[in-house]
Design an enzyme around this catalytic site. Structure first.
Site, short mmCIF file in Angstrom:
data_model
loop_
_atom_site.label_atom_id
_atom_site.label_comp_id
_atom_site.label_asym_id
_atom_site.label_seq_id
_atom_site.Cartn_x
_atom_site.Cartn_y
_atom_site.Cartn_z
N ASP A 84 0.56 -1.30 -0.28
CA ASP A 84 -0.10 -0.07 -0.29
C ASP A 84 0.78 1.11 -0.09
OD1 ASP A 84 -2.37 1.44 0.41
OD2 ASP A 84 -1.70 2.14 2.51
N ASP A 277 -1.91 -0.77 5.59
CA ASP A 277 -1.59 -0.37 7.07
C ASP A 277 -3.25 -0.39 7.75
OD1 ASP A 277 -2.16 2.08 5.48
OD2 ASP A 277 -1.84 3.00 6.59
N ASP A 281 -7.58 -2.08 3.15
CA ASP A 281 -6.89 -3.13 2.73
C ASP A 281 -7.11 -4.39 3.47
OD1 ASP A 281 -4.72 -1.49 2.04
OD2 ASP A 281 -3.89 -0.84 3.92
#
Length: 384
Positions: A84, A277, A281
């Site tokens: 990410d 995080d 996600d």
């Protein structure tokens, strides 16, 4: 272990029965007894668990905390590393660049904005919260505390009276054909709206995690494919990818949580390690074979992550992959030793040449040797 024990018991019975049929009852008893004593499942019972403990201890000293003990086999198949962007490749606290947009809001709007971001863990929310701390009126207690709803990958919203207030990705709450807001929202990464009305567009500067470019280069040199999947605007993702040395075709922006999960599902998910995080996600986490996060205090990911990273650096990912390879080599060596030992002593036992007393000495000796073999792999200077 069940298969091993069944094989030893079966072999002891067959060996004893063969010598008994040959008219050697005493030798038959000695063969069966020696085989039961000298055979050793020490690799399964001692060496492999010790290899796991050595690996976990080494990773802990490097700031990597393994939560799931069964990730080792999955790590062996990993060939693609998916990151990410915001809060993962960059630090968790982006800085608001256009503070004037915040200052231009009405006090009541700032107060509502603070309530929207107060408990959010998204990096942009944290950046806005820090900026709002410079406006004391935004912190004033509100008797009618609002209920904030988070839409993963989109933003935050709350119903106040008849109006819906929202903070999220550009265009989330806008009319598709509304082009009058272009000047306000130009280059904005987050939009603050009352209903469909755009009140402010916020821009942030993000700092790449220390040493991230070095780590990405080292991982690529080791043969891993690097991919960036982000909900941020594509131009921001491509700019970060350029700084990290990631090919433009491997940097994907403007992705929803579903888009991220679909990308992983379409690209051999059993070979993917995902580092993320936030709530956006979570779906990608479920699709990836191995999951990690640089934050350990977020309930959304804490139960799904196989490992956590601490500190600001990303070097824990490379450490994890290196230690997994070291553990794999140590385990293979211990298993090879155990197979060789057990085959050799079983042959001696079946031939009637093994004394039960010698068997009692060889069994613990082989255990110590298997432990020493694993220890040597982890403590040899070349493994440091």
């Amino acid at each position: 272990l069940k298969i091993y024990l069944a094989a030893v018991l079966g072999l002891a019975l067959l060996g004893g029965a063969a010598w008994l049929a040959a008219g050697q009852p005493i030798l038959a008893a000695r063969v069966a007894l020696s085989l039961l004593v000298v055979s050793c499942p020490c690799v399964l019972g001692l060496a492999l668990p010790m290899a796991h403990e050595f690996a976990v201890a080494r990773l802990r000293s490097a700031g990597v905390f393994v939560r799931e003990a069964h990730l080792w086999a999955r790590l062996a198949r990993v060939r693609t590393l998916v990151f990410d962007k915001t809060g993962t490749l960059t630090l968790e606290h982006p800085v608001l660049q256009n503070a004037e947009a915040l200052a231009a809001l009405a006090p009541d709007a700032r107060r509502i904005l603070f309530q929207l971001v107060e408990n959010s863990l998204h990096p942009y929310s944290r950046g806005l919260r820090e900026a709002l701390l410079r406006h004391p009126e935004a912190l004033a207690a509100d008797t009618a505390k609002i209920t904030v709803q988070e839409t993963a990958g989109r933003g935050l919203s709350a119903k106040i009276g008849a109006e819906l207030w929202s903070l999220g990705r550009p265009g989330w709450r806008a009319d598709a054909d509304d082009i009058r807001e272009a000047k306000i929202s130009s280059a904005a990464q987050v939009e603050f709206r009352r209903g469909r009305q755009l009140l402010a567009g916020f821009r942030f500067s993000e700092s790449i995690r220390p040493g991230a470019a070095v780590e990405v280069a080292a991982l690529q040199h080791a043969g891993y494919a690097i991919q960036i999947l982000s909900g941020d605007q594509p131009e921001n993702v491509h700019a970060l990818a350029e700084k990290l040395g990631v090919a433009p075709g491997h940097a994907h922006g403007g992705m929803t949580p579903d888009d991220k999960a679909a990308w992983i599902t379409a690209h051999e998910p059993a070979r993917v390690l995902m580092l993320g995080d936030g709530a956006n996600d979570a779906l990608a986490f479920r699709a990836a074979a191995v999951r990690g996060t640089p934050v350990a205090d977020r309930a959304v990911l804490s139960q799904a992550a196989d490992f956590f990273l601490t500190g600001q650096s990303l070097d824990g990912v490379r450490q994890l992959l290196a230690v997994a390879q070291l553990r794999r080599r140590a385990a293979r060596a211990a298993i090879a030793f155990a197979i060789g030992y057990n085959v050799a002593v079983a042959a001696v036992c079946l031939a009637g040449k093994m004394n039960p007393l010698l068997a009692a000495v060889l069994m613990p000796a082989s255990s110590l040797l298997s432990l020493a073999l694993v220890s040597a792999y982890f403590h040899h200077p070349a493994a440091r």
